[in-house]
Design a protein around this motif. Structure first.
Motif, mmCIF file in Angstrom:
data_model
loop_
_atom_site.group_PDB
_atom_site.id
_atom_site.type_symbol
_atom_site.label_atom_id
_atom_site.label_comp_id
_atom_site.label_asym_id
_atom_site.label_seq_id
_atom_site.Cartn_x
_atom_site.Cartn_y
_atom_site.Cartn_z
ATOM 1 N N UNK A 101 25.550 -20.609 -12.795
ATOM 2 C CA UNK A 101 24.833 -19.946 -11.701
ATOM 3 C C UNK A 101 23.970 -20.979 -10.967
ATOM 4 N N UNK A 102 23.278 -20.552 -9.923
ATOM 5 C CA UNK A 102 22.412 -21.498 -9.213
ATOM 6 C C UNK A 102 21.161 -21.792 -10.033
ATOM 7 N N UNK A 103 20.694 -23.044 -9.908
ATOM 8 C CA UNK A 103 19.527 -23.476 -10.696
ATOM 9 C C UNK A 103 18.295 -22.640 -10.343
ATOM 10 N N UNK A 104 18.168 -22.237 -9.068
ATOM 11 C CA UNK A 104 16.987 -21.485 -8.624
ATOM 12 C C UNK A 104 16.825 -20.173 -9.379
ATOM 13 N N UNK A 105 17.924 -19.457 -9.620
ATOM 14 C CA UNK A 105 17.845 -18.165 -10.322
ATOM 15 C C UNK A 105 17.295 -18.344 -11.730
ATOM 16 N N UNK A 106 17.790 -19.326 -12.463
ATOM 17 C CA UNK A 106 17.339 -19.487 -13.857
ATOM 18 C C UNK A 106 15.907 -20.025 -13.888
ATOM 19 N N UNK A 107 15.555 -20.849 -12.876
ATOM 20 C CA UNK A 107 14.182 -21.372 -12.852
ATOM 21 C C UNK A 107 13.184 -20.236 -12.604
ATOM 22 N N UNK A 108 13.514 -19.324 -11.681
ATOM 23 C CA UNK A 108 12.539 -18.254 -11.422
ATOM 24 C C UNK A 108 12.524 -17.246 -12.584
ATOM 25 N N UNK A 109 13.687 -17.008 -13.213
ATOM 26 C CA UNK A 109 13.689 -16.123 -14.386
ATOM 27 C C UNK A 109 12.860 -16.723 -15.524
ATOM 28 N N UNK A 110 12.958 -18.036 -15.675
ATOM 29 C CA UNK A 110 12.259 -18.680 -16.795
ATOM 30 C C UNK A 110 10.743 -18.515 -16.637
ATOM 31 N N UNK A 111 10.242 -18.559 -15.386
ATOM 32 C CA UNK A 111 8.802 -18.364 -15.160
ATOM 33 C C UNK A 111 8.411 -16.937 -15.560
ATOM 34 N N UNK A 167 14.810 -30.511 -17.567
ATOM 35 C CA UNK A 167 14.067 -29.241 -17.587
ATOM 36 C C UNK A 167 14.966 -28.068 -17.176
ATOM 37 N N UNK A 168 14.398 -26.839 -17.236
ATOM 38 C CA UNK A 168 15.182 -25.643 -16.877
ATOM 39 C C UNK A 168 15.834 -25.837 -15.510
ATOM 40 N N UNK A 169 17.137 -25.551 -15.425
ATOM 41 C CA UNK A 169 17.897 -25.707 -14.179
ATOM 42 C C UNK A 169 18.733 -26.989 -14.176
ATOM 43 N N UNK A 170 18.323 -27.984 -14.992
ATOM 44 C CA UNK A 170 19.030 -29.277 -14.990
ATOM 45 C C UNK A 170 20.458 -29.142 -15.526
ATOM 46 N N UNK A 171 20.663 -28.204 -16.458
ATOM 47 C CA UNK A 171 22.020 -27.969 -16.973
ATOM 48 C C UNK A 171 22.932 -27.514 -15.849
ATOM 49 N N UNK A 172 22.414 -26.628 -14.990
ATOM 50 C CA UNK A 172 23.226 -26.119 -13.873
ATOM 51 C C UNK A 172 23.541 -27.220 -12.859
ATOM 52 N N UNK A 173 22.577 -28.109 -12.645
ATOM 53 C CA UNK A 173 22.826 -29.210 -11.695
ATOM 54 C C UNK A 173 23.934 -30.114 -12.259
ATOM 55 N N UNK A 174 23.847 -30.426 -13.566
ATOM 56 C CA UNK A 174 24.888 -31.268 -14.185
ATOM 57 C C UNK A 174 26.249 -30.598 -14.061
ATOM 58 N N UNK A 175 26.257 -29.279 -14.280
ATOM 59 C CA UNK A 175 27.530 -28.527 -14.240
ATOM 60 C C UNK A 175 28.153 -28.575 -12.830
ATOM 61 N N UNK A 176 27.348 -28.366 -11.771
ATOM 62 C CA UNK A 176 27.953 -28.374 -10.430
ATOM 63 C C UNK A 176 28.395 -29.779 -10.023
ATOM 64 N N UNK A 177 27.661 -30.811 -10.483
ATOM 65 C CA UNK A 177 28.114 -32.189 -10.205
ATOM 66 C C UNK A 177 29.480 -32.405 -10.861
ATOM 67 N N UNK A 178 29.595 -31.987 -12.129
ATOM 68 C CA UNK A 178 30.863 -32.171 -12.851
ATOM 69 C C UNK A 178 32.004 -31.431 -12.159
ATOM 70 N N UNK A 179 31.765 -30.163 -11.789
ATOM 71 C CA UNK A 179 32.870 -29.395 -11.225
ATOM 72 C C UNK A 179 33.226 -29.831 -9.801
ATOM 73 N N UNK A 180 32.237 -30.341 -9.055
ATOM 74 C CA UNK A 180 32.565 -30.892 -7.731
ATOM 75 C C UNK A 180 33.489 -32.110 -7.915
#
Ligand code: NAD
Length: 299
Positions: A101-111, A167-180
């Motif tokens: 999912x997008x990093x923003x969604x998990x970051x705001x949920x985590x707060x 930090x929270x969201x970094x997993x999603x950034x790594x994932x989209x870099x990999x899939x791109x």
């Protein structure tokens, strides 16, 4: 031993939850599809009627849902009901969202989760259905050190590589870099194979040459997009997924949003996103993403 709640028992979540059950964990499962729930119950999981009941008493809550809106709606609902009754999400519990999912969604949920004393990490995966079934997924984790260390033994039941990306969201950034990058390699491999075929080469011979030369890459070596080159690849099985064009297109959309947010130049990613959008519009959304090869091979 951790008491686990598991949401989302689809192509990926089903076998992931099954591996936790087989490892002896107490797992309570939930999905909108009753047959998916029954399959896990037959393996030894328990079930409950509502998400609130599923998370009661759980130390760890894992989700493997299609997209950000599903993840947001599940946890917003649980947070809302936990504020009313502290019997639901337990203080000190850990949420592990494995969806892409997008990093923003998990970051705001985590707060929001932190405000009710619940920790959260994102842990998207790579490795597909085979990786989920065999317990050989790669996890890309975003979250603090303490939560990462708590999650690691569980993730190691479902995967063989567990990376801490930040930090929270970094997993999603790594994932989209990999899939791109994966989509760029898939399109490039298809283009090169068809160039060889159009000029009289046997794609098996060309694949072997390139796999042992500087053009070697995962899409060529183990997921070859040309039918008949590799028996086990989706291309040799009518492009049955595997990893659907629809899901690759979703991930490329996330990659483009990420690039816009950071002001990054991603010309190749933008080109492949558009190629996959066209491929989907032509009716190929449910086929494996390697079927993009057909765009080059059709006369
Ligand atoms: P899927 O569509 O097979 O499974 C999703 C499941 O979630 C379905 O069973 C659906 O009924 C369930 N669901 C939806 N909303 C729900 C809710 N509110 N509560 C409980 N269950 C709910 O999808 P999938 O292939 O398992 O993919 C899941 C995630 O993993 C996606 O984000 C995808 O991008 C990612 N992913 C998939 C692959 C792959 O090869 N399929 C690989 C890596 C990552």
């Amino acid at each position: 031993m951790e008491k686990i709640s598991f949401f989302g028992l689809g192509n990926m979540g089903g076998p992931m939850a099954a591996n936790l059950v087989r490892a002896g964990y107490e797992v309570c499962v939930f999905d909108l599809v009753p047959a998916a729930v029954e399959e896990l119950v037959n393996l030894g999981a328990t079930k409950a009627e509502t998400p609130e009941e599923v998370v009661k008493g759980a130390n760890v809550i894992i989700s493997m849902l299609p997209a950000g809106k599903h993840v947001a709606s599940l946890y917003e609902g649980l947070i809302g009901s936990s504020e009313l009754s502290n019997a639901n999400l337990k203080k000190g519990a850990l949420v592990i969202d494995c969806s892409t999912i997008d990093a923003g969604t998990i970051q705001s949920l985590s707060v929001k989760l932190e405000q009710i004393g619940v920790n959260c990490i994102d842990a998207p995966v790579s490795g597909g259905v085979a990786g989920a079934t065999n317990g050989t997924l790669s996890f890309m984790v975003g979250g603090n050190e303490k939560s990462f260390n708590q999650a690691k033994p569980l993730l190691e039941v479902m995967g063989k590589n567990v990376f801490h990306a930040g930090d929270v969201g970094a997993g999603q950034i790594a994932k989209v870099c990999n899939n791109m990058l994966l989509s760029i390699l898939m399109v490039g491999t298809s283009e090169a194979l068809q160039l060889g075929i159009d000029n009289g080469l046997d794609p098996k011979v060309l694949s072997e040459i390139m796999s042992n030369s500087s053009g070697s890459n995962w899409t060529l070596d183990v997921y070859n997009p040309c039918p008949g080159v590799q028996e086990t690849a989706p291309a040799s099985n009518d492009y049955k997924p595997g990893f659907m064009t629809n899901l690759m297109l979703k991930d490329l959309g996330l990659a483009m949003d990420t690039a816009v947010n950071s002001g990054s130049a991603t010309p190749m990613g933008s080109l492949t996103r558009n190629m996959y959008a066209l491929h989907q519009k032509l009716g190929n959304g449910d086929l494996d993403f390697s079927s993009i090869f057909n765009q080059f091979s059709q006369k």
